[in-house]
Design a protein around this motif. Structure first.
Motif, PDB file in Angstrom:
ATOM      1  N   ASP A  12     -29.340   5.735  17.386  1.00  0.00           N
ATOM      2  CA  ASP A  12     -29.644   4.410  16.879  1.00  0.00           C
ATOM      3  C   ASP A  12     -29.134   3.380  17.880  1.00  0.00           C
ATOM      4  N   PRO A  15     -30.799  -3.875  18.914  1.00  0.00           N
ATOM      5  CA  PRO A  15     -31.805  -4.594  19.706  1.00  0.00           C
ATOM      6  C   PRO A  15     -31.192  -5.119  21.004  1.00  0.00           C
ATOM      7  N   THR A  82     -43.199  -2.627  25.300  1.00  0.00           N
ATOM      8  CA  THR A  82     -43.735  -2.818  23.955  1.00  0.00           C
ATOM      9  C   THR A  82     -42.844  -2.183  22.896  1.00  0.00           C
ATOM     10  N   GLY A  83     -41.664  -1.762  23.268  1.00  0.00           N
ATOM     11  CA  GLY A  83     -40.752  -1.138  22.311  1.00  0.00           C
ATOM     12  C   GLY A  83     -40.279  -2.114  21.252  1.00  0.00           C
ATOM     13  N   PRO A  84     -39.900  -1.601  20.100  1.00  0.00           N
ATOM     14  CA  PRO A  84     -39.460  -2.489  19.014  1.00  0.00           C
ATOM     15  C   PRO A  84     -38.167  -3.236  19.346  1.00  0.00           C
ATOM     16  N   ASP A  85     -37.379  -2.723  20.283  1.00  0.00           N
ATOM     17  CA  ASP A  85     -36.137  -3.404  20.624  1.00  0.00           C
ATOM     18  C   ASP A  85     -36.356  -4.551  21.600  1.00  0.00           C
ATOM     19  N   ASN A  86     -37.576  -4.757  22.071  1.00  0.00           N
ATOM     20  CA  ASN A  86     -37.870  -5.844  23.006  1.00  0.00           C
ATOM     21  C   ASN A  86     -38.586  -7.013  22.354  1.00  0.00           C
ATOM     22  N   THR A  87     -38.614  -7.050  21.034  1.00  0.00           N
ATOM     23  CA  THR A  87     -39.332  -8.119  20.338  1.00  0.00           C
ATOM     24  C   THR A  87     -38.770  -9.486  20.696  1.00  0.00           C
ATOM     25  N   ASN A  88     -37.452  -9.616  20.726  1.00  0.00           N
ATOM     26  CA  ASN A  88     -36.839 -10.911  21.061  1.00  0.00           C
ATOM     27  C   ASN A  88     -37.180 -11.327  22.487  1.00  0.00           C
TER      28      ASN A  88
END
Length: 129
Positions: A12, A15, A82-88
């Protein structure tokens, strides 16, 4: 015997944290990005200075190469994926682009309409004297 497939353990991550890669893997990533960036830059100079390319297509080719160069920089150097941890990171980049387009677009719009809003030259000269 069980038929379970062994899935790799995914840790886990918060972000913004990246998976830990060895120094060698990171250096290889940067070197690949550098080589691609240099190749795209050399191609841009070649296309701009050669007669081998149809002349009206040169601006389009340079724009395509510039977009590819931006993609290389975003992926290899800024690590935008495009990973979910790169949204910011993606949202910050999109907001920055929005601000740049608003400033540049507003400047161009104002400059394009200056001629309509300026008085004729003889009136400007009369105001100066």
């Amino acid at each position: 015997m069980s038929d379970q497939t062994h899935m790799p353990v995914q840790h886990d991550l918060a972000p913004g944290e990246e998976e830990q890669h060895s120094v060698g893997e990171r250096i290889i990533g940067y070197v690949v990005g550098l080589v691609l960036a240099l190749l795209l830059t050399a191609m841009s100079f070649f296309i701009a200075g050669t007669d081998l390319v149809w002349q009206p297509s040169i601006p389009v080719a340079l724009i395509v190469l510039a977009i590819a160069q931006m993609g290389v920089h975003l992926v290899f150097f800024l690590h935008i994926t495009t990973g979910p941890d790169n949204t910011n990171n993606v949202l910050a980049l999109a907001f920055g682009l929005l601000i740049v387009f608003l400033v540049v677009g507003g400047t161009v719009w104002i400059m394009a309409h200056l001629n309509q809003n300026m008085p004729p030259m003889d009136q400007i000269m009369q105001m100066r004297s």
